[in-house]
Write an enzyme that holds these catalytic residues in place. Sequence first.
Site, short mmCIF file in Angstrom:
data_model
loop_
_atom_site.label_atom_id
_atom_site.label_comp_id
_atom_site.label_asym_id
_atom_site.label_seq_id
_atom_site.Cartn_x
_atom_site.Cartn_y
_atom_site.Cartn_z
CD GLU A 246 8.49 -4.99 -2.09
OE1 GLU A 246 8.62 -3.89 -1.51
OE2 GLU A 246 7.40 -5.47 -2.42
CB CYS B 129 8.91 -0.33 -1.65
SG CYS B 129 7.57 0.59 -2.40
CG ASN C 133 6.87 0.09 4.49
OD1 ASN C 133 7.10 -0.65 5.45
ND2 ASN C 133 5.69 0.66 4.32
CB CYS D 99 5.12 -0.71 -6.26
SG CYS D 99 6.80 -0.07 -6.15
CD GLU E 127 4.49 5.04 4.75
OE1 GLU E 127 3.98 5.80 5.60
OE2 GLU E 127 3.85 4.16 4.15
CB CYS F 56 9.61 -2.89 -5.89
SG CYS F 56 9.73 -1.74 -4.51
N1 THU Z 1 4.98 -0.78 -0.10
C1 THU Z 1 6.06 -1.60 0.02
O1 THU Z 1 6.94 -1.37 0.85
N2 THU Z 1 6.12 -2.68 -0.78
C2 THU Z 1 5.13 -3.09 -1.61
O2 THU Z 1 5.25 -4.15 -2.21
C3 THU Z 1 3.91 -2.27 -1.77
C4 THU Z 1 3.94 -0.95 -1.08
C5 THU Z 1 4.84 0.35 0.85
C6 THU Z 1 5.05 1.71 0.30
C7 THU Z 1 4.28 2.55 1.32
O3 THU Z 1 5.11 2.81 2.44
C8 THU Z 1 3.15 1.66 1.77
O4 THU Z 1 3.54 0.34 1.37
C9 THU Z 1 1.81 2.01 1.18
O5 THU Z 1 1.90 2.14 -0.20
#
Ligand code: THU
Length: 133
Positions: A58, A56, A45, A89, A47, A92
């Site tokens: 994925e 994310c 991920n 999510c 941010e 994704c």
């Molecule tokens: N996130 C992912 O990278 N993948 C997931 O399956 C769930 C959420 C990340 C997004 C964000 O950077 C952090 O997790 C918190 O939501």
Amino acid sequence: MDNIPWEELFATATQARERAHAPYSQFRVGAAVLYEDGSIVPGCNVENASYGLTLCAERNAVARGVMDGRRGLAAVAIVADSAVPCTPCGMCRQVLAEFATPAVPVRSRTLEGTEAQYTLGELLPHAFGPSFL
Ligand code: THU
């Protein structure tokens, strides 16, 4: 695909997680996508200070796969430091569905090794797809 190398996928996802840029949530996620040609592509991920721009793990892996010329997904592994295995999510799920059949397996593990497994079709029933266009 038979004989999915789950341990290799989870090792790749665990390594990818180390690369996560998650200074806002502190929730680092790693993913590894297996393609039908046997190749494995990692993602973490990423941010942003403008929170809604977060990418994310994925979707990062899928985008990297496309950039490498890959399309057909065979399996997805996810690793995160949650109490129970986290699921992808909704955004994704839809992006995975662009390149995967509903039968594609998705497995998620916590850092302690607790695992959950699904098919993409279970995670995203009645997906929107090109047949509607
Ligand atoms: N996130 C992912 O990278 N993948 C997931 O399956 C769930 C959420 C990340 C997004 C964000 O950077 C952090 O997790 C918190 O939501």
